[in-house]
Scaffold this active site. Structure first.
Site, short mmCIF file in Angstrom:
data_model
loop_
_atom_site.label_atom_id
_atom_site.label_comp_id
_atom_site.label_asym_id
_atom_site.label_seq_id
_atom_site.Cartn_x
_atom_site.Cartn_y
_atom_site.Cartn_z
N CYS A 79 32.40 42.41 35.51
CA CYS A 79 31.33 41.41 35.43
C CYS A 79 31.85 40.07 34.90
O CYS A 79 32.55 39.36 35.61
CB CYS A 79 30.18 41.98 34.62
SG CYS A 79 28.63 41.19 35.01
N HIS A 169 29.02 47.35 35.98
CA HIS A 169 29.50 47.81 34.68
C HIS A 169 29.76 49.32 34.67
O HIS A 169 28.89 50.09 34.24
CB HIS A 169 28.43 47.55 33.62
CG HIS A 169 28.28 46.11 33.24
ND1 HIS A 169 28.91 45.57 32.15
CD2 HIS A 169 27.58 45.12 33.80
CE1 HIS A 169 28.60 44.29 32.05
NE2 HIS A 169 27.78 43.99 33.04
N GLU A 171 31.35 50.98 32.66
CA GLU A 171 31.40 51.49 31.27
C GLU A 171 30.01 51.87 30.76
O GLU A 171 29.90 52.47 29.69
CB GLU A 171 32.07 50.46 30.35
CG GLU A 171 31.22 49.29 29.90
CD GLU A 171 31.03 48.21 30.97
OE1 GLU A 171 31.41 48.44 32.14
OE2 GLU A 171 30.46 47.16 30.64
N1 GLN Z 1 26.15 36.32 33.80
C1 GLN Z 1 27.34 36.53 33.05
C2 GLN Z 1 28.34 35.39 33.24
O1 GLN Z 1 28.12 34.53 34.00
C3 GLN Z 1 27.99 37.83 33.42
C4 GLN Z 1 27.06 38.97 33.05
C5 GLN Z 1 27.75 40.22 32.63
O2 GLN Z 1 28.94 40.25 32.31
N2 GLN Z 1 26.98 41.26 32.55
O3 GLN Z 1 29.35 35.39 32.61
#
Ligand code: GLN
Length: 190
Positions: A79, A169, A171
């Protein structure tokens, strides 16, 4: 094998729990002195990419981490971690480590569909749970990038040599298979 987890912000604890279940040695990187310890792979967790990007610069972690990744250290970004590794972010002028040949879109699913869970196919593994939280997706990949998962026609996981990224994610679910996949990359690099 020892895997380091970048722990300046975000969901680093959960990655440690998964590695613990897999019986893989790990420690957290919080400050520059942690980089003196030996590690064979690195996990960059989800969280907020702008905050993590700022903190790795302020804590003087940036140069060493970037250098190690460019020298082929296996790295797994989830992410926000994906955004830290992306060479380009099409809706943000700032990039961070910028080591992986992908263009990502931040907060790509809009507000309404900001967070959701689904099951999807991950190449080489099969069906896995995928939890998205204000996630990015990958808009474009360079020629050495292998696409590993897609959701609604958008790329959600990819690999370029020793760099692995997921927009979701892994995890946050009990399924250990994607971390095991990363551990195999680390193992084969040794
Ligand atoms: N929206 C976050 C970003 O732009 C990422 C979200 C996440 O890691 N769950 O960094």
């Amino acid at each position: 094998m020892t895997i380091a987890i970048l722990a300046v912000q975000g969901a680093f604890y959960e990655h440690g729990e998964i590695l613990r279940k897999l019986g893989i040695e790990h420690f957290e990187i919080r400050q520059q002195s942690d980089l003196n310890k030996h590690f064979d792979g690195l996990i960059i967790p989800g969280g907020e990419s702008t905050v993590q990007g700022k903190l790795i610069r302020e804590l003087n972690l940036y140069d060493t981490l970037k250098e190690k990744i460019l020298q082929n250290l296996p790295v797994f970004g989830t992410c926000a971690g994906l955004l830290l590794l992306a060479k380009q972010i099409s809706n943000d002028e700032k990039t961070h480590l910028g080591t992986m040949n992908i263009t990502a879109v931040r907060n790509a699913y809009g507000r309404q569909l900001g967070s959701f869970s689904t099951d999807g196919n991950f190449k080489g593994i099969g069906t896995v749970p995928m939890t998205f939280i204000r996630a990015p997706y990958i808009e474009q990949v360079g020629e050495n990038v292998e696409i590993l998962a897609e959701y609604n026609g958008k790329i959600t996981a990819a690999r370029e040599n020793n760099q692995l990224v997921t927009a979701f994610h892994p995890e946050l679910n009990d399924n250990l298979s994607i971390h095991r996949y990363f551990a195999d990359i680390v193992e084969n690099n040794a």
